[in-house]
Write a protein that holds these residues in place. Sequence first.
Motif, PDB file in Angstrom:
ATOM      1  N   THR A 141      -4.066   0.775  12.353  1.00  0.00           N
ATOM      2  CA  THR A 141      -2.916   1.558  12.763  1.00  0.00           C
ATOM      3  C   THR A 141      -1.672   1.036  12.043  1.00  0.00           C
ATOM      4  N   THR A 189       2.738   0.864  12.336  1.00  0.00           N
ATOM      5  CA  THR A 189       3.924   1.070  13.167  1.00  0.00           C
ATOM      6  C   THR A 189       4.847   2.086  12.496  1.00  0.00           C
ATOM      7  N   HIS A 225      -0.741   7.935   9.962  1.00  0.00           N
ATOM      8  CA  HIS A 225       0.127   7.394  10.998  1.00  0.00           C
ATOM      9  C   HIS A 225       1.574   7.693  10.632  1.00  0.00           C
ATOM     10  N   THR A 262      -3.076  -3.842  13.010  1.00  0.00           N
ATOM     11  CA  THR A 262      -1.852  -3.054  12.943  1.00  0.00           C
ATOM     12  C   THR A 262      -1.011  -3.551  11.777  1.00  0.00           C
ATOM     13  N   ASP A 275       2.612  -3.692  10.150  1.00  0.00           N
ATOM     14  CA  ASP A 275       4.007  -3.575  10.551  1.00  0.00           C
ATOM     15  C   ASP A 275       4.886  -3.941   9.362  1.00  0.00           C
TER      16      ASP A 275
END
Length: 121
Positions: A15, A17, A71, A90, A92
């Motif tokens: 994923t 952010t 995303h 994740t 970021d």
Amino acid sequence: MSTDAADSGSKGAVTVTPAAAEEALSLLRSEEMDTDEAGLRLFVQQGGCAGLSYGMRFDDAPEEDDTVTTHHGLRVFVDPASLNYVGGSTVDYESGLQAAGFHVENPNVVSECGCGESFRT
């Protein structure tokens, strides 16, 4: 090619952010890449004092066997071998007074080197 078009990603997928997606999309556009086709490739390679390290680059399109997720408008490509190490991670983007850059938060890591550049699962 496996594809997950949802902004949330699927179990085991990577994923991203909103901050990381915004920065990556800005960089893609500055390189005049088509954000509908191009994306951020996250991969794992041998190296570093802990054994493995992350790599990131922009690719014009995914490879046939990549897992592709989207995303916040950013397409992310991960090859099957790398997904074994980074699934559930994740990406970021952090910016501060001393440094700015992308960071991978990986739940599979059992140890990292002191500088955080390499890891072991």
